[in-house]
Write a protein that holds these residues in place. Structure first.
Motif, mmCIF file in Angstrom:
data_model
loop_
_atom_site.group_PDB
_atom_site.id
_atom_site.type_symbol
_atom_site.label_atom_id
_atom_site.label_comp_id
_atom_site.label_asym_id
_atom_site.label_seq_id
_atom_site.Cartn_x
_atom_site.Cartn_y
_atom_site.Cartn_z
ATOM 1 N N UNK A 56 0.831 -1.198 0.000
ATOM 2 C CA UNK A 56 0.000 0.000 0.000
ATOM 3 C C UNK A 56 0.868 1.250 0.000
ATOM 4 N N UNK A 57 0.584 2.192 -0.903
ATOM 5 C CA UNK A 57 1.343 3.440 -0.887
ATOM 6 C C UNK A 57 0.955 4.294 0.320
ATOM 7 N N UNK A 58 1.934 4.988 0.846
ATOM 8 C CA UNK A 58 1.691 5.892 1.963
ATOM 9 C C UNK A 58 2.682 7.030 1.918
ATOM 10 N N UNK A 59 2.304 8.162 2.494
ATOM 11 C CA UNK A 59 3.189 9.318 2.556
ATOM 12 C C UNK A 59 3.892 9.348 3.901
ATOM 13 N N UNK A 60 5.212 9.431 3.854
ATOM 14 C CA UNK A 60 6.049 9.441 5.044
ATOM 15 C C UNK A 60 6.885 10.711 5.062
ATOM 16 N N UNK A 61 7.152 11.225 6.244
ATOM 17 C CA UNK A 61 8.046 12.367 6.361
ATOM 18 C C UNK A 61 9.427 11.943 5.862
ATOM 19 N N UNK A 62 10.096 12.833 5.165
ATOM 20 C CA UNK A 62 11.383 12.480 4.558
ATOM 21 C C UNK A 62 12.400 12.001 5.594
ATOM 22 N N UNK A 63 12.311 12.476 6.824
ATOM 23 C CA UNK A 63 13.262 12.038 7.854
ATOM 24 C C UNK A 63 13.032 10.588 8.272
ATOM 25 N N UNK A 64 11.861 10.025 7.920
ATOM 26 C CA UNK A 64 11.579 8.623 8.214
ATOM 27 C C UNK A 64 12.081 7.691 7.106
ATOM 28 N N UNK A 65 12.567 8.255 6.022
ATOM 29 C CA UNK A 65 13.053 7.444 4.901
ATOM 30 C C UNK A 65 14.556 7.215 5.097
ATOM 31 N N UNK A 66 14.938 5.935 5.104
ATOM 32 C CA UNK A 66 16.321 5.570 5.390
ATOM 33 C C UNK A 66 16.918 4.776 4.234
ATOM 34 N N UNK A 67 18.237 4.711 4.210
ATOM 35 C CA UNK A 67 18.952 3.944 3.189
ATOM 36 C C UNK A 67 18.925 2.460 3.531
ATOM 37 N N UNK A 68 19.258 1.644 2.569
ATOM 38 C CA UNK A 68 19.323 0.204 2.806
ATOM 39 C C UNK A 68 20.402 -0.104 3.837
ATOM 40 N N UNK A 69 21.505 0.645 3.822
ATOM 41 C CA UNK A 69 22.576 0.410 4.793
ATOM 42 C C UNK A 69 22.105 0.691 6.210
ATOM 43 N N UNK A 70 21.373 1.788 6.399
ATOM 44 C CA UNK A 70 20.860 2.122 7.727
ATOM 45 C C UNK A 70 19.840 1.072 8.185
ATOM 46 N N UNK A 71 18.973 0.641 7.279
ATOM 47 C CA UNK A 71 17.983 -0.385 7.615
ATOM 48 C C UNK A 71 18.658 -1.710 7.958
ATOM 49 N N UNK A 72 19.692 -2.074 7.217
ATOM 50 C CA UNK A 72 20.407 -3.320 7.500
ATOM 51 C C UNK A 72 21.076 -3.282 8.874
ATOM 52 N N UNK A 73 21.650 -2.141 9.227
ATOM 53 C CA UNK A 73 22.288 -2.024 10.541
ATOM 54 C C UNK A 73 21.265 -2.201 11.659
#
Length: 128
Positions: free
Chosen positions: A91-108
């Motif tokens: 489902x598409x949703x709108x998120x604040x840009x500060x909540x969007x992370x890179x794959x590296x940050x998510x993997x950590x």
């Protein structure tokens, strides 16, 4: 001691679940998120779970539910106030840009949760 992780993911061809996944299995599934037909990955440890959704190439959103009412969003480096559309869980949703992370940050963050069922103390988290 924290119970072994359970990995769930969506996908048009390969949705599934793995009990006690290896780190390589978690890493591979997280990197495969594409915002189209692979849009969410969930790791569960006991009563807690981590969910990450979106597109590994362009941006992900990640939260951890530590059990009950204790939800935490992983916060990325951006500080602007714009909204970003992310498809998570189909489902598409709108998120604040500060909540969007890179794959590296998510993997950590996922690695610490996979290992210990806890938040990565090296990252910034916001109570939801």
């Amino acid at each position: 001691m924290t119970s072994p992780a359970v990995l769930d993911w969506d996908g048009s061809d390969d949705a599934g679940e793995i009990n006690a996944p290896t780190w390589a299995e978690v890493d591979e599934r997280l990197r495969a998120l594409n915002g189209y037909d692979r849009t969410i990955l969930t790791l569960t440890r006991g009563d807690a779970h981590l969910a990450v959704g979106g597109d590994a190439a362009s941006g992900l959103v990640l939260y951890v539910d530590l059990g009950g009412e204790d939800f935490r969003n992983l916060i990325g480096p951006r500080t602007d106030k714009c909204l970003v559309e992310i498809v998570a869980g189909g489902q598409p949703g709108n998120y604040q840009s500060r909540q969007v992370v890179s794959v590296e940050q998510a993997l950590a963050a996922a690695r610490v949760f996979w290992e210990a069922g806890k938040l990565d103390p090296a990252q910034t988290w916001e109570t939801h």
